[in-house]
Design a protein around this motif. Structure first.
Motif, PDB file in Angstrom:
ATOM      1  N   THR A  92     -63.116 -12.195   8.445  1.00 26.45           N
ATOM      2  CA  THR A  92     -62.814 -13.489   8.458  1.00 26.45           C
ATOM      3  C   THR A  92     -62.287 -13.601   6.930  1.00 26.45           C
ATOM      4  OG1 THR A  92     -65.206 -13.813   7.728  1.00 26.45           O
ATOM      5  CG2 THR A  92     -64.387 -14.613   9.921  1.00 26.45           C
ATOM      6  N   LEU A  93     -63.083 -12.882   6.117  1.00 27.37           N
ATOM      7  CA  LEU A  93     -62.580 -12.837   4.715  1.00 27.37           C
ATOM      8  C   LEU A  93     -61.293 -12.242   4.534  1.00 27.37           C
ATOM      9  CD1 LEU A  93     -63.251 -13.228   1.525  1.00 27.37           C
ATOM     10  CD2 LEU A  93     -64.333 -10.934   1.728  1.00 27.37           C
ATOM     11  N   LEU A  94     -61.053 -10.955   5.286  1.00 24.44           N
ATOM     12  CA  LEU A  94     -59.719 -10.298   5.233  1.00 24.44           C
ATOM     13  C   LEU A  94     -58.615 -11.270   5.570  1.00 24.44           C
ATOM     14  CD1 LEU A  94     -58.080  -7.985   4.928  1.00 24.44           C
ATOM     15  CD2 LEU A  94     -58.588  -7.214   7.187  1.00 24.44           C
ATOM     16  N   ALA A  95     -58.762 -12.136   6.681  1.00 20.48           N
ATOM     17  CA  ALA A  95     -57.730 -13.150   7.143  1.00 20.48           C
ATOM     18  C   ALA A  95     -57.708 -14.277   5.874  1.00 20.48           C
ATOM     19  CB  ALA A  95     -58.268 -13.664   8.381  1.00 20.48           C
ATOM     20  N   LYS A  96     -58.450 -14.366   5.452  1.00 20.48           N
ATOM     21  CA  LYS A  96     -58.339 -15.404   4.097  1.00 20.48           C
ATOM     22  C   LYS A  96     -57.610 -14.909   3.045  1.00 20.48           C
ATOM     23  CE  LYS A  96     -59.750 -19.114   3.345  1.00 20.48           C
ATOM     24  NZ  LYS A  96     -59.018 -20.419   3.461  1.00 20.48           N
ATOM     25  N   ILE A 145     -60.960 -11.732  15.937  1.00 22.01           N
ATOM     26  CA  ILE A 145     -61.107 -12.776  15.004  1.00 22.01           C
ATOM     27  C   ILE A 145     -60.061 -13.157  14.003  1.00 22.01           C
ATOM     28  CG2 ILE A 145     -62.372 -13.453  12.820  1.00 22.01           C
ATOM     29  CD1 ILE A 145     -64.740 -11.738  14.155  1.00 22.01           C
ATOM     30  N   ILE A 146     -59.158 -12.215  13.458  1.00 23.11           N
ATOM     31  CA  ILE A 146     -58.369 -12.153  12.447  1.00 23.11           C
ATOM     32  C   ILE A 146     -57.039 -12.876  13.083  1.00 23.11           C
ATOM     33  CG2 ILE A 146     -56.565 -10.971  10.932  1.00 23.11           C
ATOM     34  CD1 ILE A 146     -58.905  -8.819  10.589  1.00 23.11           C
ATOM     35  N   ALA A 147     -56.501 -12.383  14.234  1.00 21.16           N
ATOM     36  CA  ALA A 147     -55.481 -12.920  15.011  1.00 21.16           C
ATOM     37  C   ALA A 147     -55.189 -14.211  15.032  1.00 21.16           C
ATOM     38  CB  ALA A 147     -55.078 -12.239  16.404  1.00 21.16           C
ATOM     39  N   PRO A 148     -56.227 -14.982  15.715  1.00 21.67           N
ATOM     40  CA  PRO A 148     -56.121 -16.599  15.566  1.00 21.67           C
ATOM     41  C   PRO A 148     -56.199 -17.056  14.201  1.00 21.67           C
ATOM     42  CG  PRO A 148     -58.247 -15.729  16.681  1.00 21.67           C
ATOM     43  CD  PRO A 148     -57.509 -14.432  16.457  1.00 21.67           C
ATOM     44  N   MET A 168     -62.278 -21.421   9.921  1.00 21.49           N
ATOM     45  CA  MET A 168     -60.900 -22.091   9.617  1.00 21.49           C
ATOM     46  C   MET A 168     -60.154 -21.032   8.758  1.00 21.49           C
ATOM     47  SD  MET A 168     -61.639 -26.229  10.243  1.00 21.49           S
ATOM     48  CE  MET A 168     -63.188 -25.956   8.848  1.00 21.49           C
ATOM     49  N   ASN A 169     -58.798 -21.388   8.607  1.00 21.62           N
ATOM     50  CA  ASN A 169     -58.123 -20.544   7.523  1.00 21.62           C
ATOM     51  C   ASN A 169     -57.043 -21.433   6.891  1.00 21.62           C
ATOM     52  OD1 ASN A 169     -57.182 -18.546   5.999  1.00 21.62           O
ATOM     53  ND2 ASN A 169     -56.079 -17.382   7.615  1.00 21.62           N
ATOM     54  N   ASN A 170     -57.322 -22.162   6.050  1.00 20.73           N
ATOM     55  CA  ASN A 170     -56.251 -23.257   5.119  1.00 20.73           C
ATOM     56  C   ASN A 170     -56.550 -22.885   3.608  1.00 20.73           C
ATOM     57  OD1 ASN A 170     -55.397 -24.438   7.511  1.00 20.73           O
ATOM     58  ND2 ASN A 170     -57.438 -25.343   7.778  1.00 20.73           N
ATOM     59  N   PRO A 171     -55.299 -22.851   3.044  1.00 21.08           N
ATOM     60  CA  PRO A 171     -54.003 -23.366   3.622  1.00 21.08           C
ATOM     61  C   PRO A 171     -53.247 -22.150   3.916  1.00 21.08           C
ATOM     62  CG  PRO A 171     -53.800 -23.067   0.936  1.00 21.08           C
ATOM     63  CD  PRO A 171     -55.395 -22.947   1.445  1.00 21.08           C
ATOM     64  N   ARG A 172     -52.185 -22.480   4.831  1.00 23.28           N
ATOM     65  CA  ARG A 172     -51.475 -21.527   5.251  1.00 23.28           C
ATOM     66  C   ARG A 172     -49.876 -21.720   4.948  1.00 23.28           C
ATOM     67  NH1 ARG A 172     -50.925 -21.080  10.426  1.00 23.28           N
ATOM     68  NH2 ARG A 172     -51.190 -23.253  10.807  1.00 23.28           N
ATOM     69  N   LEU A 173     -48.941 -20.828   4.818  1.00 22.86           N
ATOM     70  CA  LEU A 173     -47.757 -21.236   4.400  1.00 22.86           C
ATOM     71  C   LEU A 173     -46.601 -20.954   5.857  1.00 22.86           C
ATOM     72  CD1 LEU A 173     -45.903 -21.826   2.044  1.00 22.86           C
ATOM     73  CD2 LEU A 173     -45.322 -19.222   1.806  1.00 22.86           C
ATOM     74  N   ARG A 174     -47.083 -20.115   6.691  1.00 26.51           N
ATOM     75  CA  ARG A 174     -46.155 -19.744   7.838  1.00 26.51           C
ATOM     76  C   ARG A 174     -47.084 -19.922   9.285  1.00 26.51           C
ATOM     77  NH1 ARG A 174     -43.837 -14.066   6.958  1.00 26.51           N
ATOM     78  NH2 ARG A 174     -45.749 -13.381   5.779  1.00 26.51           N
ATOM     79  N   PRO A 175     -46.296 -20.143  10.351  1.00 22.55           N
ATOM     80  CA  PRO A 175     -46.908 -20.258  11.518  1.00 22.55           C
ATOM     81  C   PRO A 175     -47.993 -19.060  11.899  1.00 22.55           C
ATOM     82  CG  PRO A 175     -44.777 -20.674  11.822  1.00 22.55           C
ATOM     83  CD  PRO A 175     -44.986 -20.006  10.497  1.00 22.55           C
TER      84      PRO A 175
END
Length: 314
Positions: A92-96, A145-148, A168-175
């Motif tokens: 989760t932290l890596l996705a962030k 976990i990361i892909a979604p 959750m993972n915000n903000p994001r720039l791309r789809p």
């Protein structure tokens, strides 16, 4: 997303050796790669220098701090780790982290990820290494976990190794942010790449490449994926000299266990070797490092000029 011509920086031990000048040399290489037509700059995600490159106590910068700083020093080139060690980064932290890199760089991040392999780092830093099987169990759960999260979807998993509860993972720039797996495992890594990845960076002895490409295609076909949708690249260790004499001197330094992954010669000679042994094997792109000479002003440009024709027609 595609990595057609990547420049990896694996070495932070430079002539002079002043720590205060170290990152200036890294930045200069990244900027030169960007100007020379490389599309991606990549750094290793390690804590110690690797065997075959240098001593464990040699300089090694933390990957995502380095990439974040390079985001501000460059403007167009993609940025990635080759590859993130899953074993010492919570998913989760890596996705962030990689999503923040994407925002900071205005949409230039790639998540490169692998199962982890350098046992001494884990031992010394206090991270659980586990068995080969356990490391791939963890990687599969992490990608689940990361892909979604990279797509802005809440991630939930009550796994053997990781838990996420609507993360959750915000903000994001791309789809979404592209996922690249790195490695060579035909049974585990390639199956995960077929399921989760946009890109597969194959790291192996060069004579194994034709078989690896064929097996990777099989793994895609097994799950009904068009192999053409999974881009490939190859990591080449470039021992590149400016003159034949320098090439001869550098060649004496090649460790025996690395000879089947090294491309030795002048820029033009190395380009010919990569064309014949990598591009002809069915690989889409090349990532090269210049362990001995990449810090030299002009060397990245010279190598980029020699290599660009290979990927322009690949």
């Amino acid at each position: 997303m595609s990595i057609r011509l990547g420049y990896q920086i694996p070495n932070y031990t430079y002539p002079g050796g002043a720590v205060e000048d170290l990152f200036d040399t890294v930045t200069a290489q990244a900027r030169e790669a960007e100007a020379a037509g490389f599309d991606t700059v990549l750094v290793m995600d390690h804590f110690y220098q690797l065997p075959g490159i240098g001593a464990p106590e040699n300089a090694m910068l933390e990957a995502y701090t380095t990439l974040g700083a390079l985001a501000s020093a460059t403007s167009t080139i993609q940025l990635s780790a080759l590859v993130t060690g899953n074993t010492y980064r919570n998913p989760t932290l890596l996705a962030k982290t990689v999503t923040t890199l994407d925002v900071v760089s205005k949409g230039r991040a790639i998540l490169g990820i692998g199962a982890g392999w350098f046992e001494r780092e884990h031992h010394d830093y206090g991270f659980e290494f586990g068995t080969f099987t356990q490391r791939f169990e963890r990687l599969e759960e992490a990608l689940t976990i990361i892909a979604p999260m990279l797509k802005g979807e809440p991630a939930t998993l009550d796994g053997k190794w990781y838990q996420a509860r609507g993360a959750m993972n915000n903000p994001r720039l791309r789809p979404t942010i592209p996922i690249m797996l790195g490695g060579s495992g035909e049974q585990k890594t390639f199956r995960l790449a077929a399921r989760f990845a946009d890109h597969m960076n194959i790291i192996c002895d060069v004579e194994e490449l034709p078989r690896k490409v064929a097996v990777l295609r099989e793994r895609c076909e097994e799950i009904g994926r068009d192999p053409a949708t999974l881009a490939t690249s190859y990591l080449a260790m470039g021992l590149v000299g400016e003159t034949e004499q320098e090439v001869k001197e550098i060649g004496q330094e090649i460790p025996e266990d690395r000879r089947n992954r090294v491309f030795l010669g002048t820029p033009e000679q190395v380009a010919d070797q990569l064309h014949d042994r990598v591009i002809k094997a069915g690989i889409d792109g090349i990532t090269i490092n210049l362990i001995r000479t990449g810090h030299r002003p002009g060397m990245v440009t010279t190598v980029g000029t020699a290599l660009k024709p290979l990927v322009a027609s690949a």
